[in-house]
Enzyme design. Structure first.
Site: not given
Length: 547
Positions: A464-465
């Site tokens: 989940h960058p």
């Protein structure tokens, strides 16, 4: 080759944004380096571990050695295919908590509070999860469904949460996120429903839109006005934009492209031999992610997905899916979840659970020789921040990614608490018929030091960058884009993807990324939707009670 708008990246936000611009009558070119999303590994939800580990569909990025994680080099996949990461992800649909977006507004992203973004969440979805709700949409292009929860372990997980004293929620994407309940997924009629399916393919059939394959190497400028995109490996060397260029290339590739174009930290660009157009120190900074561990249990009954973990079982699953889109292949198998607060005084949930009736890693490696189940768990709002930087001025080179996971004392305190709360949930009566002891971290891992060692060795990215082109007030030196997603210091250029998040949202990022594409398109068109002041549920005693 030219159009009114050139969009770099056919991912979650890019597809939504391109659709809305084309729907309004504008010509749009979408640049995508990856190829077609056709193929069973993408289409079959139950095969989700395959595409994110295939070079054909994944950029194949990894981190620099993470200094607080035993210098581990960790996988950092991003979609390199039409649909972007929505074509290789776990298909989990989580909007985030209302307070996430109120926080964005407080951090300088004016016009991005929950009341501002809720209309876009509603517009983008057709919800199949229950009766009509003022919080949900019923006519959008993105189908949102729930699994059948046929395995009793899904119900045991929710019941264990209730027995432990937590809320049960009918719809964590609606009024009340906090609690345990059914997970939602971007699966429709037994197949993955990506942003490409929802937005891009309909737009290609109906509007003046085309997809061009090639690697965007830099943004072209006339002075400080963005005029197009330089391409490598495409049908032409340049694409021209009559109105604007919009970068929607991911939290890794969007800051990389800005820096290759001379927009970023001046000292770093000079070190890499890139001429500086705009000194913008926030480009590539503020990198955030969700780190998680797989809390795994042995099963005392042969009811888990392990019974299909052999050649005959996989053939049976595949055959059912190919014949009528049914069975374990027709779901991502993440069908129950939980959102809880780690302690009293935390206003809204800061721990998320993904429950899976199988003990396995995302890369498909089994952790137990036999039946087991697991909950992915980790804190949602880590204070750690990382960076994306250029390794060289060559656009074909991967960026240097360092998350700096677990770099603050708060990280360790929060993660230990998350693990101990998870152990308590699995000890409830609801799991007594099914649980036969811990696999990981193991019953003997009880001290702070033992849990810290487990985290260092076993924690993985939830993929989940975000945050690397942070949205904020134009006068904020660390902001990269303003609240209309315009890149500060130049004209005719915007960024629209998870990189503009000021702070990571509560849960998986696909839904808020698509929302960003929807909302930025409205800003471009000058037609923002009216606010929706529906009030979310907060635990009435959150200041004094943990549950």
């Amino acid at each position: 080759m030219q159009a009114d708008y050139v969009v770099v990246g056919a991912g979650s936000a890019g597809c939504a944004l391109a659709y809305r611009l084309a729907e309004a009558g504008h010509s749009v070119i979408v640049v995508e380096f990856g190829g077609s999303d056709w193929g069973p590994f993408i289409r079959m939800p139950g095969a989700l571990s395959y595409p994110m580990n295939m070079a054909r569909y994944d950029w194949g990025y990894s981190t620099e050695p993470e200094p607080y994680m035993n210098d581990r080099v960790m996988a950092a996949p991003r979609g390199k295919v039409v649909g972007g990461s929505s074509s290789i992800n776990g298909m989990i649909f989580v909007r985030g908590h209302a307070r996430d977006f109120d926080t964005w507004a407080q951090m300088g992203a004016a016009g991005w509070s929950y009341a501002d973004v809720l209309p876009y969440f509603k517009r983008m979805e057709t919800w199949h999860g229950g009766p009509t709700s003022p919080f949900r949409g019923d006519a959008g292009p993105l189908h949102v469904t729930r699994g059948k929860r046929e395995n009793p372990l899904y119900h045991a997980f929710v019941e264990a949460g209730r027995e432990a004293g937590y809320q049960v929620t009918d719809d964590y994407n609606g009024e009340q996120q906090e609690g345990f309940g059914a997970f939602e997924q971007t699966v429709w009629k037994g197949r993955r429903w990506s942003a490409a399916d929802a937005y891009l393919k309909p737009a290609l059939r109906r509007f003046n839109l085309r997809v061009v394959q090639g690697l965007a190497t830099r943004i072209l400028f006339d002075g400080r006005l963005a005029t197009g995109v330089a391409l490598k490996g495409g049908p032409v060397p340049e694409l021209r934009a009559r109105r604007e260029v919009i970068i929607a290339a991911s939290a890794f590739n969007s800051p990389k492209l800005l820096m290759l174009s001379g927009i970023g930290p001046a000292e770093h660009l000079a070190e890499r031999g890139v001429p500086v157009l705009v000194d913008r120190p926030g480009v590539g900074s503020n990198l955030q992610d969700h780190l998680e561990v797989y809390f795994q249990m042995r099963a005392s009954q042969p009811i888990t997905l392990y019974r299909y973990w052999n050649l005959a079982g996989k053939a049976w699953v595949g055959a059912r899916w190919f014949l009528n889109r049914s069975g374990p292949g027709a779901t991502n198998n993440f069908e129950s979840t939980g959102f809880i607060r780690s302690r009293a005084g935390v206003e809204y949930p800061d721990i998320q659970y993904h429950f899976l009736p199988l003990a396995v890693r995302y890369d498909g490696v089994m952790s137990a020789d036999g039946h087991g189940f697991q909950a992915h768990v980790g804190p949602m709002r880590s204070p750690s921040r990382g960076t994306v930087r250029l390794k060289s001025p060559n656009a074909a080179d991967a960026p240097a990614i360092r998350f700096n996971y677990m770099s603050t004392p708060e990280d360790w305190t929060d993660f230990r608490r998350a693990i101990r709360l998870t152990r308590e949930i699995f000890a409830q009566d609801a799991f007594k018929p099914y649980a036969a002891g811990e696999i990981l971290p193991g019953e003997t891992a009880t001290s702070d030091a033992q849990l810290d060692d487990f985290i260092r060795r076993h924690a993985e990215s939830a993929y989940h960058p975000c945050g690397t082109c942070r949205m904020g007030d134009a006068g904020d030196p660390q902001a990269v884009v303003d609240p209309e997603a315009r890149v500060i210091g130049v004209d005719g250029l915007r960024v629209a993807d998870s990189s503009i998040f000021p702070q990571i949202t509560n849960g998986n990022l696909n839904a808020p990324s698509i929302m960003v594409g929807e909302k930025v398109a409205s800003h471009i068109l000058g037609k923002t939707l009216p606010r929706d002041d529906a009030a979310p549920w907060l635990h009435p005693d959150w200041e004094t009670r943990q549950r």
